[in-house]
Design a protein around this motif. Structure first.
Motif, PDB file in Angstrom:
ATOM      1  N   ASP A  73      38.294  27.425  39.318  1.00  0.00           N
ATOM      2  CA  ASP A  73      38.678  28.420  38.308  1.00  0.00           C
ATOM      3  C   ASP A  73      37.509  29.287  37.860  1.00  0.00           C
ATOM      4  O   ASP A  73      37.708  30.296  37.176  1.00  0.00           O
ATOM      5  CB  ASP A  73      39.276  27.720  37.076  1.00  0.00           C
ATOM      6  CG  ASP A  73      40.588  27.012  37.403  1.00  0.00           C
ATOM      7  OD1 ASP A  73      41.248  27.435  38.366  1.00  0.00           O
ATOM      8  OD2 ASP A  73      40.924  26.040  36.701  1.00  0.00           O
ATOM      9  N   LYS A  78      40.247  37.527  41.738  1.00  0.00           N
ATOM     10  CA  LYS A  78      41.582  37.046  42.090  1.00  0.00           C
ATOM     11  C   LYS A  78      42.077  37.776  43.348  1.00  0.00           C
ATOM     12  O   LYS A  78      41.809  38.957  43.550  1.00  0.00           O
ATOM     13  CB  LYS A  78      42.562  37.279  40.933  1.00  0.00           C
ATOM     14  CG  LYS A  78      42.096  36.658  39.610  1.00  0.00           C
ATOM     15  CD  LYS A  78      41.821  35.161  39.739  1.00  0.00           C
ATOM     16  CE  LYS A  78      41.311  34.567  38.442  1.00  0.00           C
ATOM     17  NZ  LYS A  78      40.869  33.153  38.604  1.00  0.00           N
ATOM     18  N   ASN A  79      42.787  37.039  44.192  1.00  0.00           N
ATOM     19  CA  ASN A  79      43.404  37.606  45.400  1.00  0.00           C
ATOM     20  C   ASN A  79      42.374  38.225  46.359  1.00  0.00           C
ATOM     21  O   ASN A  79      42.599  39.313  46.913  1.00  0.00           O
ATOM     22  CB  ASN A  79      44.457  38.659  45.015  1.00  0.00           C
ATOM     23  CG  ASN A  79      45.530  38.078  44.109  1.00  0.00           C
ATOM     24  OD1 ASN A  79      46.022  36.981  44.357  1.00  0.00           O
ATOM     25  ND2 ASN A  79      45.868  38.804  43.063  1.00  0.00           N
TER      26      ASN A  79
END
Length: 378
Positions: A73, A78-79
């Protein structure tokens, strides 16, 4: 007596660990043999090849995907499209040279600053952060060191970066890569060797079983007291070893040449000393020292008192180049300096206590510098 007993018990366990490594070939490692120790560029090249989706390992984006997942995390992008990822090493920008740059086709990036032993450059992570603004969908700066150190304040204050280590993050990621590459035996065995090499660099090359045995031995209060006494005297022991096995030989060599030998102090990784003579006083000296976790030697001056002129510096480099001394650098304090391998316990035993290899190597380095000094009339 508690100290003697403790040392005997630990020695037995350590000897057993060494015997197991010898019996299984666990100490054989081509990375160590080839000197892949403190050179950031070499480690960057190895890691980049594993991360590269079009790398020669043939595993496509699997290792890169595993690397990103290992960050959990804490990974800010992201992505990230691992299939489209492109990797560059030593990537030059107007904000500095980036060790490892990973970009995808969605304007995302991962910037890895790889620090084995070197110091932070001025405002290094701040400059990389400025450069990274071009990645409009997101970027992550990773600060990679042996043990997970934080960047200096002047380099990284106010910058969002993630500190990762070879000791934990890289080794754990590579251990997962071993399973991923199970059907690629050459790749798998290469990764295993690199893991073993990193464990040696981060002092983790003892088996879990033997580590547990030592922990159990140390857990007795009387042994803990003895261990504390040992730790308090550990560093001083290297001064004793230098005084006994190195200093007399270097003093004799310096005296024969008409020089003065000045021993400063020793640690496990180095012997710090310098050579001078009366005609050099206040101008320069030949030094062997240790900074930023790296050993180096060379010609030194104090620029606050006397700075060797640029023209003379240029002549020094030209002459040293003609002697094929290898790569060299210069700074305000060091008109010439070059790195050499840090000492280890094995080197102390084999090349200082039992043999004169280290002394002979230092002596040859000094002789080369003296040839140049005399040739250009310093």
């Amino acid at each position: 007596m508690d100290i003697v007993n403790l040392l005997n018990q630990v020695t037995i366990i350590n000897k057993k660990n060494t015997e197991i490594l010898d019996a299984t070939g666990g100490r054989f490692n081509m990375f160590r043999i080839c000197g892949v120790n403190h050179y950031e560029n070499t480690h960057s090249a190895i890691i980049s090849e594993f991360l590269n989706p079009v790398g020669t390992h043939g595993l496509k984006s699997k290792l890169l995907k595993c690397f990103i997942e290992s960050l959990g995390d804490f990974f800010a992008v992201k992505n990230f499209n691992v299939e489209s990822a492109r990797i560059r090493t030593e990537h030059s920008t107007r904000h500095g040279r980036i060790d490892i740059l990973i970009e995808d086709n969605q304007y995302n990036a991962i910037i890895i600053e790889n620090k084995i032993y070197a110091k932070d450059q001025p405002e290094q992570l701040k400059r990389y952060d400025k450069y990274a603004k071009i990645y409009r969908n997101g970027y992550q700066i990773l600060y990679l060191t042996l043990f997970g150190d934080q960047a200096s304040l002047q380099s990284g204050e106010g910058i969002s970066y993630l500190s990762i280590s070879y000791k934990d993050h890289i080794i754990k990621w590579l251990e997962e890569c071993v399973a991923i590459s199970s059907r690629y035996p050459i790749v798998r065995e290469t990764i295993i060797q690199y893991i073993n090499h990193l464990k040696q660099l981060t002092h983790q090359d003892m088996s879990i079983k033997n580590q547990t045995e030592i922990t159990e031995v140390l857990s007795k209060i009387e042994n803990l007291r003895a261990a504390k006494v040992i730790s308090q005297n550990y560093s001083a022991t290297y001064n004793y070893l230098s005084e006994k096995y190195f200093n007399p030989k270097m003093e004799e060599f310096a005296s024969q040449k008409g020089f003065e030998y000045h021993f400063e102090y020793s640690e496990e990784s180095y012997i710090k000393f310098h050579i001078t003579k009366s005609s050099w006083q206040g101008r320069f000296w030949i030094g062997f020292t240790f900074e930023s976790n790296r050993c180096f030697y060379g010609l030194c001056n104090n620029p606050n008192v006397y700075r060797i002129p640029d023209e003379t510096r240029k002549k020094i480099h030209e002459e040293l180049q003609s002697l094929n001394v290898g790569s060299y650098k210069e700074s305000n304090w060091w008109p010439f300096y070059s790195y050499f391998t840090n000492l280890t316990l094995d080197v102390w035993e084999k090349d200082i206590i039992k043999d004169d290899y280290f002394f002979d190597d230092c002596k040859e380095k000094i002789k080369q510098l003296l040839i140049v000094i005399e040739k250009i009339g310093m």
